[in-house]
Design a protein around this motif. Structure first.
Motif, PDB file in Angstrom:
ATOM      1  N   SER A 197       0.825  -1.205   0.000  1.00  0.00           N
ATOM      2  CA  SER A 197       0.000   0.000   0.000  1.00  0.00           C
ATOM      3  C   SER A 197       0.862   1.258   0.000  1.00  0.00           C
ATOM      4  O   SER A 197       0.529   2.248  -0.653  1.00  0.00           O
ATOM      5  CB  SER A 197      -0.911  -0.010   1.235  1.00  0.00           C
ATOM      6  N   VAL A 198       1.998   1.197   0.701  1.00  0.00           N
ATOM      7  CA  VAL A 198       2.886   2.358   0.789  1.00  0.00           C
ATOM      8  C   VAL A 198       3.758   2.492  -0.457  1.00  0.00           C
ATOM      9  O   VAL A 198       3.997   3.597  -0.950  1.00  0.00           O
ATOM     10  CB  VAL A 198       3.770   2.244   2.049  1.00  0.00           C
ATOM     11  N   PHE A 199       4.218   1.352  -0.984  1.00  0.00           N
ATOM     12  CA  PHE A 199       5.099   1.359  -2.162  1.00  0.00           C
ATOM     13  C   PHE A 199       4.498   0.494  -3.274  1.00  0.00           C
ATOM     14  O   PHE A 199       5.007  -0.589  -3.595  1.00  0.00           O
ATOM     15  CB  PHE A 199       6.484   0.825  -1.783  1.00  0.00           C
ATOM     16  N   PRO A 200       3.406   0.946  -3.883  1.00  0.00           N
ATOM     17  CA  PRO A 200       2.703   0.118  -4.875  1.00  0.00           C
ATOM     18  C   PRO A 200       3.513  -0.161  -6.132  1.00  0.00           C
ATOM     19  O   PRO A 200       3.219  -1.119  -6.859  1.00  0.00           O
ATOM     20  CB  PRO A 200       1.455   0.952  -5.199  1.00  0.00           C
ATOM     21  N   GLU A 201       4.543   0.642  -6.369  1.00  0.00           N
ATOM     22  CA  GLU A 201       5.329   0.472  -7.588  1.00  0.00           C
ATOM     23  C   GLU A 201       6.345  -0.656  -7.473  1.00  0.00           C
ATOM     24  O   GLU A 201       6.935  -1.082  -8.480  1.00  0.00           O
ATOM     25  CB  GLU A 201       6.056   1.783  -7.926  1.00  0.00           C
ATOM     26  N   LEU A 202       6.556  -1.171  -6.256  1.00  0.00           N
ATOM     27  CA  LEU A 202       7.565  -2.203  -6.031  1.00  0.00           C
ATOM     28  C   LEU A 202       6.932  -3.586  -5.901  1.00  0.00           C
ATOM     29  O   LEU A 202       5.792  -3.709  -5.452  1.00  0.00           O
ATOM     30  CB  LEU A 202       8.348  -1.906  -4.750  1.00  0.00           C
ATOM     31  N   GLU A 241      13.007  -0.721   6.426  1.00  0.00           N
ATOM     32  CA  GLU A 241      14.094   0.259   6.509  1.00  0.00           C
ATOM     33  C   GLU A 241      13.570   1.606   7.005  1.00  0.00           C
ATOM     34  O   GLU A 241      14.189   2.259   7.859  1.00  0.00           O
ATOM     35  CB  GLU A 241      14.759   0.429   5.136  1.00  0.00           C
ATOM     36  N   LYS A 242      12.410   2.024   6.487  1.00  0.00           N
ATOM     37  CA  LYS A 242      11.829   3.305   6.888  1.00  0.00           C
ATOM     38  C   LYS A 242      11.383   3.271   8.352  1.00  0.00           C
ATOM     39  O   LYS A 242      11.514   4.261   9.077  1.00  0.00           O
ATOM     40  CB  LYS A 242      10.641   3.655   5.985  1.00  0.00           C
ATOM     41  N   VAL A 243      10.840   2.130   8.787  1.00  0.00           N
ATOM     42  CA  VAL A 243      10.427   1.989  10.188  1.00  0.00           C
ATOM     43  C   VAL A 243      11.639   2.055  11.113  1.00  0.00           C
ATOM     44  O   VAL A 243      11.624   2.737  12.140  1.00  0.00           O
ATOM     45  CB  VAL A 243       9.642   0.679  10.387  1.00  0.00           C
ATOM     46  N   ILE A 298      10.236  11.709  10.675  1.00  0.00           N
ATOM     47  CA  ILE A 298       9.257  10.902   9.940  1.00  0.00           C
ATOM     48  C   ILE A 298       8.764  11.646   8.712  1.00  0.00           C
ATOM     49  O   ILE A 298       8.654  11.084   7.620  1.00  0.00           O
ATOM     50  CB  ILE A 298       8.089  10.509  10.858  1.00  0.00           C
ATOM     51  N   SER A 299       8.484  12.927   8.882  1.00  0.00           N
ATOM     52  CA  SER A 299       8.068  13.734   7.737  1.00  0.00           C
ATOM     53  C   SER A 299       9.163  13.771   6.675  1.00  0.00           C
ATOM     54  O   SER A 299       8.892  13.713   5.469  1.00  0.00           O
ATOM     55  CB  SER A 299       7.738  15.159   8.195  1.00  0.00           C
ATOM     56  N   ASN A 300      10.409  13.840   7.126  1.00  0.00           N
ATOM     57  CA  ASN A 300      11.522  13.945   6.187  1.00  0.00           C
ATOM     58  C   ASN A 300      11.790  12.663   5.404  1.00  0.00           C
ATOM     59  O   ASN A 300      12.562  12.682   4.438  1.00  0.00           O
ATOM     60  CB  ASN A 300      12.794  14.362   6.938  1.00  0.00           C
ATOM     61  N   THR A 301      11.177  11.558   5.804  1.00  0.00           N
ATOM     62  CA  THR A 301      11.302  10.345   4.989  1.00  0.00           C
ATOM     63  C   THR A 301      10.587  10.524   3.656  1.00  0.00           C
ATOM     64  O   THR A 301      10.886   9.829   2.684  1.00  0.00           O
ATOM     65  CB  THR A 301      10.701   9.112   5.699  1.00  0.00           C
ATOM     66  N   GLY A 302       9.624  11.456   3.614  1.00  0.00           N
ATOM     67  CA  GLY A 302       8.845  11.669   2.405  1.00  0.00           C
ATOM     68  C   GLY A 302       7.854  10.561   2.123  1.00  0.00           C
ATOM     69  O   GLY A 302       7.273  10.488   1.032  1.00  0.00           O
ATOM     70  N   VAL A 303       7.628   9.707   3.110  1.00  0.00           N
ATOM     71  CA  VAL A 303       6.753   8.548   2.928  1.00  0.00           C
ATOM     72  C   VAL A 303       5.400   8.805   3.581  1.00  0.00           C
ATOM     73  O   VAL A 303       5.329   9.265   4.718  1.00  0.00           O
ATOM     74  CB  VAL A 303       7.389   7.285   3.551  1.00  0.00           C
ATOM     75  N   LEU A 304       4.323   8.535   2.856  1.00  0.00           N
ATOM     76  CA  LEU A 304       2.990   8.492   3.446  1.00  0.00           C
ATOM     77  C   LEU A 304       2.784   7.060   3.927  1.00  0.00           C
ATOM     78  O   LEU A 304       2.606   6.134   3.138  1.00  0.00           O
ATOM     79  CB  LEU A 304       1.927   8.868   2.411  1.00  0.00           C
ATOM     80  N   PHE A 305       2.834   6.861   5.243  1.00  0.00           N
ATOM     81  CA  PHE A 305       2.831   5.510   5.800  1.00  0.00           C
ATOM     82  C   PHE A 305       1.457   4.842   5.795  1.00  0.00           C
ATOM     83  O   PHE A 305       1.354   3.631   5.931  1.00  0.00           O
ATOM     84  CB  PHE A 305       3.369   5.532   7.228  1.00  0.00           C
TER      85      PHE A 305
END
Length: 409
Positions: free
Chosen positions: A154-159, A170-172, A325-332
């Motif tokens: 859901s977070v990385f649908p392109e992978l 890794e992000k966690v 967390i914001s700086n990861t650029g990820v919508l979790f």
């Protein structure tokens, strides 16, 4: 990435900083089919630290879906009281709550919405007697996350799913500081930084806050005698613990009957196995009088209908837009992480630690001071680089707290 070593460090952080396990403590762990490996490590380390017992509340996605697919409608209208009695007995016997969140954010997307709504309300009402143990810090409690294939996709649908899962881990690990050499020491330093903001805000004794941003123009009064809390908290017996890993917030208690204006969410909300997106509220005298959502409006409606307090605010939280967390650029798509990447509010129940003596207040006392009382507590995100927050004192003095989404103090 040494995954095994990182899991060991992650669990050590959760037990030492999150729950601050002491000799003789018991732990009540929420676990599902995805997190069982990590919970085995929790069990090993907990006993090494002197825990007296570890007990488990197990769930499984397929079994959950089977219940909604084949269960008779009547079973969603009643929760056996012995389950609540069991939990309360555990809390009274020095057991502390660890929730390992390993969710599929859209697990219930195709489930019977009526059954889901009915069960969530039934469970919330039945759980009200034990909600106080965590909301009022009678026990230590901690919420941490465990990535799952569905969540990662859901977070990385392109992978591909396996790559998405590795990337989410890794992000966690980055967001929780587990990737650092000494996460426990890093968290102690982080806690001290949050306490500085907490102490400043408490010294200011603001009467109200003014929020301005795209779609947001809100006036929020704070309860008389409110307290700001950031980082670690204390249980009623005096033990320090960290309720959320990660956490970047400093939060307090809005007045349940003195909120007016418009408020627009800036991130999607994962709630009740569904996604709520592009939503906003209008408040008058503290109550939601209008709302809309482009996705998940029915879920939002069911949340607001939970009880009278569900349509009022119970928490106001400040988070810098440049948080790690914001700086990861990820919508979790997971509230535990997204709320710590963004300023947020919560509809529903207020935390007693946000006012002196709050754990001893009766429902009547709570209403008098404007402390919200509800069977739910649901956070939603409103922060971002265009948000301004101004604190206003009783004499009218204004202090810029956040400017362009970041701390101005």
């Amino acid at each position: 990435m040494d995954f095994k070593r990182n899991i060991e460090k992650y669990v050590e952080l959760i037990l030492k900083v999150g729950l601050n396990i002491q000799k003789g403590d018991g732990i009540f762990v929420l676990v599902n089919e995805h997190s069982i490996g990590m919970v085995r490590e929790v069990t090993r380390q907990a006993y090494k630290m002197g825990a007296k017992d570890v007990i488990y509340d197990f769930s499984d996605d397929e079994m959950t879906l089977a219940r909604y697919a084949y269960g008779d409608e009547g079973i969603f209208k009643e929760m056996p009281k012995f389950k609540i009695d069991y939990m309360e007995a555990a809390y009274k016997n020095n057991y502390h709550r660890l929730a390992i969140v390993a969710d599929n954010p859209e697990l219930l997307k195709n489930a019977d919405a009526k059954k889901v709504s009915e069960w969530n309300k039934t469970r919330a009402i039945a759980s009200k007697p034990i909600m106080k143990y965590t909301m009022e810090n009678h026990v230590k409690w901690c919420v941490a996350a465990h990535p799952t294939p569905a969540w990662a996709k859901s977070v990385f649908p392109e992978l591909p799913e396996d790559q998405a899962l590795v990337k989410l881990w890794e992000k966690v690990f980055d967001a929780t500081r587990v990737s650092m050499d000494d996460p426990v020491a890093a968290w102690k330093e982080h806690d001290a930084a949050l306490k500085k903001h907490q102490n400043f805000l408490n010294e200011m004794t603001f009467e109200k806050l003014l929020y301005k941003g795209p779609g947001t123009d809100l006036e929020v009064y704070l309860t008389e005698g409110h307290l700001w809390v950031g980082g670690s908290g204390k249980s009623t017996r005096g033990d320090v613990f960290m309720a959320n890993i990660p956490t970047e917030e400093v939060f307090s208690m809005p007045h349940a009957f003195k909120v007016n204006g418009t408020l627009k969410a800036t991130k999607p909300l994962a709630a009740r196995g569904r996604i709520i997106d592009d939503f906003h509220f209008t408040f008058k005298d503290g109550k939601v009088v209008d709302f809309d959502a482009k996705e998940g409006k029915d879920v939002l409606q069911s949340l607001l209908d939970s009880d009278e307090g569900a349509s009022r605010l119970g928490e106001v939280a400040l988070v810098a837009d440049d948080s790690p967390i914001s700086n990861t650029g990820v919508l979790f798509k997971n509230t535990l992480f997204d709320e710590n990447a963004s300023c947020h509010f919560a509809i529903g129940n207020a935390y007693s630690e946000n006012i002196k003596g709050g754990a001893d207040f009766s429902d009547e006392d709570k209403k008098k001071i404007g402390m919200n009382n509800s069977i739910i507590h649901v956070d939603f995100m409103v922060g971002g680089p265009e948000l301004s927050v101004i604190g206003v004192k009783k004499d009218g003095t204004q202090v810029q707290i956040l400017k362009n989404g970041n701390w101005a103090i």
